[in-house]
Design a protein around this motif. Structure first.
Motif, PDB file in Angstrom:
ATOM      1  N   ALA A 235      82.423 101.800  80.667  1.00  0.00           N
ATOM      2  CA  ALA A 235      83.344 101.266  79.675  1.00  0.00           C
ATOM      3  C   ALA A 235      83.469 102.240  78.507  1.00  0.00           C
ATOM      4  O   ALA A 235      82.759 103.236  78.423  1.00  0.00           O
ATOM      5  N   LYS A 236      84.391 101.929  77.593  1.00  0.00           N
ATOM      6  CA  LYS A 236      84.567 102.739  76.396  1.00  0.00           C
ATOM      7  C   LYS A 236      83.348 102.539  75.497  1.00  0.00           C
ATOM      8  O   LYS A 236      83.028 101.402  75.135  1.00  0.00           O
ATOM      9  N   PRO A 237      82.640 103.613  75.150  1.00  0.00           N
ATOM     10  CA  PRO A 237      81.416 103.446  74.346  1.00  0.00           C
ATOM     11  C   PRO A 237      81.705 102.814  72.986  1.00  0.00           C
ATOM     12  O   PRO A 237      82.729 103.087  72.367  1.00  0.00           O
ATOM     13  N   VAL A 238      80.792 101.979  72.548  1.00  0.00           N
ATOM     14  CA  VAL A 238      80.892 101.393  71.207  1.00  0.00           C
ATOM     15  C   VAL A 238      80.426 102.438  70.189  1.00  0.00           C
ATOM     16  O   VAL A 238      79.337 102.994  70.323  1.00  0.00           O
ATOM     17  N   PRO A 239      81.248 102.725  69.165  1.00  0.00           N
ATOM     18  CA  PRO A 239      80.834 103.720  68.164  1.00  0.00           C
ATOM     19  C   PRO A 239      79.723 103.183  67.271  1.00  0.00           C
ATOM     20  O   PRO A 239      79.786 102.037  66.815  1.00  0.00           O
ATOM     21  N   VAL A 240      78.720 104.002  67.063  1.00  0.00           N
ATOM     22  CA  VAL A 240      77.607 103.622  66.185  1.00  0.00           C
ATOM     23  C   VAL A 240      77.375 104.761  65.195  1.00  0.00           C
ATOM     24  O   VAL A 240      77.158 105.900  65.599  1.00  0.00           O
ATOM     25  N   ALA A 241      77.458 104.447  63.907  1.00  0.00           N
ATOM     26  CA  ALA A 241      77.153 105.426  62.856  1.00  0.00           C
ATOM     27  C   ALA A 241      75.661 105.319  62.563  1.00  0.00           C
ATOM     28  O   ALA A 241      75.229 104.465  61.775  1.00  0.00           O
ATOM     29  N   THR A 242      74.885 106.168  63.210  1.00  0.00           N
ATOM     30  CA  THR A 242      73.428 106.063  63.137  1.00  0.00           C
ATOM     31  C   THR A 242      72.910 106.073  61.703  1.00  0.00           C
ATOM     32  O   THR A 242      71.968 105.343  61.361  1.00  0.00           O
ATOM     33  N   HIS A 243      73.543 106.885  60.843  1.00  0.00           N
ATOM     34  CA  HIS A 243      73.042 107.010  59.465  1.00  0.00           C
ATOM     35  C   HIS A 243      73.219 105.724  58.662  1.00  0.00           C
ATOM     36  O   HIS A 243      72.603 105.561  57.601  1.00  0.00           O
ATOM     37  N   ARG A 244      74.041 104.805  59.161  1.00  0.00           N
ATOM     38  CA  ARG A 244      74.229 103.539  58.447  1.00  0.00           C
ATOM     39  C   ARG A 244      73.175 102.497  58.820  1.00  0.00           C
ATOM     40  O   ARG A 244      73.065 101.466  58.155  1.00  0.00           O
ATOM     41  N   LEU A 245      72.448 102.731  59.882  1.00  0.00           N
ATOM     42  CA  LEU A 245      71.384 101.812  60.267  1.00  0.00           C
ATOM     43  C   LEU A 245      70.256 101.883  59.244  1.00  0.00           C
ATOM     44  O   LEU A 245      70.003 102.925  58.643  1.00  0.00           O
ATOM     45  N   ARG A 246      69.554 100.787  59.065  1.00  0.00           N
ATOM     46  CA  ARG A 246      68.516 100.737  58.030  1.00  0.00           C
ATOM     47  C   ARG A 246      67.391 101.734  58.323  1.00  0.00           C
ATOM     48  O   ARG A 246      66.923 102.440  57.433  1.00  0.00           O
ATOM     49  N   LYS A 247      66.929 101.748  59.557  1.00  0.00           N
ATOM     50  CA  LYS A 247      65.944 102.737  59.993  1.00  0.00           C
ATOM     51  C   LYS A 247      66.523 103.389  61.241  1.00  0.00           C
ATOM     52  O   LYS A 247      66.274 102.926  62.371  1.00  0.00           O
TER      53      LYS A 247
END
Length: 235
Positions: free
Chosen positions: A80-92
């Protein structure tokens, strides 16, 4: 060759629903967990949804599976189309990305479990409805287990690769992460090119059987038991 359109529609119905649900829940789970850990990128793009149209990749979800059917491949493969994740926005970021990656395969295992439990309702339905539901739920169990096992392979950009990057020491995680741009080609080469070369050399190289079919068949007795089936399903 003449095709019975009603028969084709029936076959499509028992395959389309399990595949679309498996893909949709897998991708939506990534987006939901990322959102819950501080990254709203997928949410703002409308990817935290069960609408399959938001997750379908024109090549991976449609063209590639169709090509494999036309070529009479021994198994189907798609994505499927990958879900975009902005890693730097994650808490850890490093820790939370493990949870985000694991959410997809976990969603597939949950869906396989629900499908197996729903199978117990089959005897309560009229014959025609019971046959359709039985076939649909069997396909759902197998499709979801295949997706879970495939995505847990420790190769980026698969979920297992991202999990490995998050838990391995930095000295091992960095070179593994660099494989992400080549991961899909490595996977396709392992599943298609290596078996072809093996046949040419007289060798039995069945990477799909070793990495996917064997683990799925190992798990199927458990899910067959949940479904109340007298014999275990096989992939």
């Amino acid at each position: 060759m003449d095709f019975d359109l009603s028969e084709l529609a029936y076959i499509a119905s028992v395959w389309a629903l399990p595949v679309l649900l498996a893909i949709t829940l897998h991708e939506a789970a990534h987006g939901f967990i990322a959102w819950s850990y501080g990254d709203d990128t997928a949410y703002k793009l409308g990817r935290v949804t069960m609408n399959p149209l938001k997750h379908i990749h024109p090549i991976g979800t449609i063209l590639l599976p169709l090509a494999l059917i036309v070529l009479k491949a021994p198994f189907l493969f798609g994505y499927a189309k990958p879900v975009p994740v902005a890693t730097h926005r994650l808490r850890k970021p490093r820790r939370d990305m493990v949870y985000v990656a694991a959410a997809g395969p976990m969603a597939n295992l949950i869906l396989a479990t629900i499908s197996a439990l729903l199978y117990n309702l089959v005897p309560l339905l009229p014959d025609a409805a019971a046959l359709w539901l039985a076939q649909t739920l069997r396909i759902s169990i197998i499709v979801n287990l295949v997706l879970a096992v495939l995505n847990l392979l420790p190769l980026p950009p698969l979920d297992g690769g991202r999990i490995a990057v998050g838990i391995l020491p930095i000295s091992l995680a960095v070179p593994l992460a660099r494989l992400e741009r080549y991961g899909i080609f490595i996977l396709l080469g392992a599943f298609f090119l290596l078996p072809y070369l093996g046949r040419e050399l007289g060798l039995d190289i069945r990477v799909f059987d070793w990495l996917i079919r064997a683990p799925v068949n190992w798990m199927l007795p458990f899910f067959s038991g949940l479904a109340g089936l007298p014999e275990a399903m096989r992939l």
